[in-house]
Write a protein that holds these residues in place. Structure first.
Motif, PDB file in Angstrom:
ATOM      1  N   MET A   1      68.743 -12.126  17.191  1.00 52.45           N
ATOM      2  CA  MET A   1      68.112 -11.411  18.295  1.00 52.45           C
ATOM      3  C   MET A   1      67.719 -10.027  17.844  1.00 52.45           C
ATOM      4  O   MET A   1      68.530  -9.197  17.471  1.00 52.45           O
ATOM      5  N   GLN A   2      66.447  -9.758  17.801  1.00 48.77           N
ATOM      6  CA  GLN A   2      65.991  -8.477  17.259  1.00 48.77           C
ATOM      7  C   GLN A   2      66.347  -7.336  18.182  1.00 48.77           C
ATOM      8  O   GLN A   2      66.849  -6.332  17.769  1.00 48.77           O
ATOM      9  N   ALA A   3      66.101  -7.494  19.456  1.00 47.12           N
ATOM     10  CA  ALA A   3      66.386  -6.448  20.446  1.00 47.12           C
ATOM     11  C   ALA A   3      66.108  -5.088  19.834  1.00 47.12           C
ATOM     12  O   ALA A   3      66.997  -4.366  19.451  1.00 47.12           O
ATOM     13  N   SER A   4      64.862  -4.765  19.724  1.00 47.08           N
ATOM     14  CA  SER A   4      64.524  -3.510  19.084  1.00 47.08           C
ATOM     15  C   SER A   4      63.351  -2.861  19.778  1.00 47.08           C
ATOM     16  O   SER A   4      63.071  -3.154  20.935  1.00 47.08           O
ATOM     17  N   LYS A   5      62.675  -2.029  19.045  1.00 44.58           N
ATOM     18  CA  LYS A   5      61.547  -1.317  19.634  1.00 44.58           C
ATOM     19  C   LYS A   5      60.536  -2.290  20.214  1.00 44.58           C
ATOM     20  O   LYS A   5      60.062  -2.117  21.326  1.00 44.58           O
ATOM     21  N   GLU A   6      60.209  -3.261  19.453  1.00 46.79           N
ATOM     22  CA  GLU A   6      59.178  -4.181  19.944  1.00 46.79           C
ATOM     23  C   GLU A   6      59.627  -4.882  21.211  1.00 46.79           C
ATOM     24  O   GLU A   6      58.835  -5.132  22.100  1.00 46.79           O
ATOM     25  N   ASP A   7      60.909  -5.140  21.316  1.00 49.11           N
ATOM     26  CA  ASP A   7      61.416  -5.786  22.529  1.00 49.11           C
ATOM     27  C   ASP A   7      61.131  -4.901  23.739  1.00 49.11           C
ATOM     28  O   ASP A   7      60.661  -5.355  24.778  1.00 49.11           O
ATOM     29  N   LYS A   8      61.388  -3.627  23.588  1.00 46.75           N
ATOM     30  CA  LYS A   8      61.126  -2.696  24.696  1.00 46.75           C
ATOM     31  C   LYS A   8      59.639  -2.633  24.983  1.00 46.75           C
ATOM     32  O   LYS A   8      59.209  -2.626  26.132  1.00 46.75           O
ATOM     33  N   ILE A   9      58.877  -2.582  23.933  1.00 47.43           N
ATOM     34  CA  ILE A   9      57.430  -2.522  24.113  1.00 47.43           C
ATOM     35  C   ILE A   9      56.939  -3.745  24.883  1.00 47.43           C
ATOM     36  O   ILE A   9      56.178  -3.625  25.835  1.00 47.43           O
ATOM     37  N   TYR A  10      57.411  -4.886  24.486  1.00 45.10           N
ATOM     38  CA  TYR A  10      57.027  -6.112  25.185  1.00 45.10           C
ATOM     39  C   TYR A  10      57.390  -6.014  26.663  1.00 45.10           C
ATOM     40  O   TYR A  10      56.601  -6.331  27.538  1.00 45.10           O
ATOM     41  N   THR A  11      58.596  -5.564  26.912  1.00 47.02           N
ATOM     42  CA  THR A  11      59.072  -5.452  28.298  1.00 47.02           C
ATOM     43  C   THR A  11      58.182  -4.514  29.104  1.00 47.02           C
ATOM     44  O   THR A  11      57.750  -4.835  30.209  1.00 47.02           O
ATOM     45  N   VAL A  12      57.911  -3.364  28.549  1.00 50.48           N
ATOM     46  CA  VAL A  12      57.085  -2.388  29.251  1.00 50.48           C
ATOM     47  C   VAL A  12      55.702  -2.950  29.536  1.00 50.48           C
ATOM     48  O   VAL A  12      55.217  -2.906  30.659  1.00 50.48           O
ATOM     49  N   MET A  13      55.103  -3.521  28.537  1.00 44.96           N
ATOM     50  CA  MET A  13      53.750  -4.068  28.720  1.00 44.96           C
ATOM     51  C   MET A  13      53.756  -5.186  29.749  1.00 44.96           C
ATOM     52  O   MET A  13      52.863  -5.296  30.569  1.00 44.96           O
ATOM     53  N   ALA A  14      54.791  -5.984  29.720  1.00 49.09           N
ATOM     54  CA  ALA A  14      54.885  -7.086  30.678  1.00 49.09           C
ATOM     55  C   ALA A  14      55.085  -6.561  32.090  1.00 49.09           C
ATOM     56  O   ALA A  14      54.844  -7.257  33.064  1.00 49.09           O
TER      57      ALA A  14
END
Length: 101
Positions: A1-14
């Motif tokens: 589970m990467q749970a990293s910057k990109e994860d947050k970015i994905y969440t925000v964009m979604a």
DNA sequence: AGATTGACATGCA
DNA sequence: GTGCATGCCAATC
């Protein structure tokens, strides 16, 4: 589970509601990655096809689509945004709708 | 491993 | 308003 910057970015964009748009820096800032606007763009480029991310709601700080005019991507995004109620003014988006909270 | 690039942002001239 | 320079991070060459 990467749970990293990109994860947050994905969440925000979604979390971007229809009819609104956000700039890379804006998304990055909300994701807690203030200077990582490039991360956002880089992700979008390598976006998984099955990612339900509204990439068309992400634009640059100039309030414009990051693609050069004449490209299919540009027109596609332009069309999608317009279809969602985003107002394009002289090729630029009304940055007022940036705040969706 | 090092250098280059990239759907960018911000600052200054 | 435009143009050049710097920063940041990960992927790619």
């Amino acid at each position: 589970m990467q749970a990293s910057k990109e994860d947050k970015i994905y969440t925000v964009m979604a979390n971007i509601p229809p009819g609104k748009v956000a700039s890379y820096g804006q998304v990055a800032a909300m994701a807690g990655l203030l200077n990582n606007a490039r991360l956002v763009g880089r992700l979008l480029k390598l976006m998984p096809k099955d990612s339900s991310i509204p990439w068309h709601r992400v634009i640059n700080s100039q309030g414009k689509i990051s693609f050069p005019e004449g490209t299919a991507q540009y027109q596609k995004q332009y069309q999608l945004l317009q279809s969602e109620g985003v107002i394009f003014k002289n090729g630029r988006v009304n940055m007022r709708q940036f705040q969706w909270d």
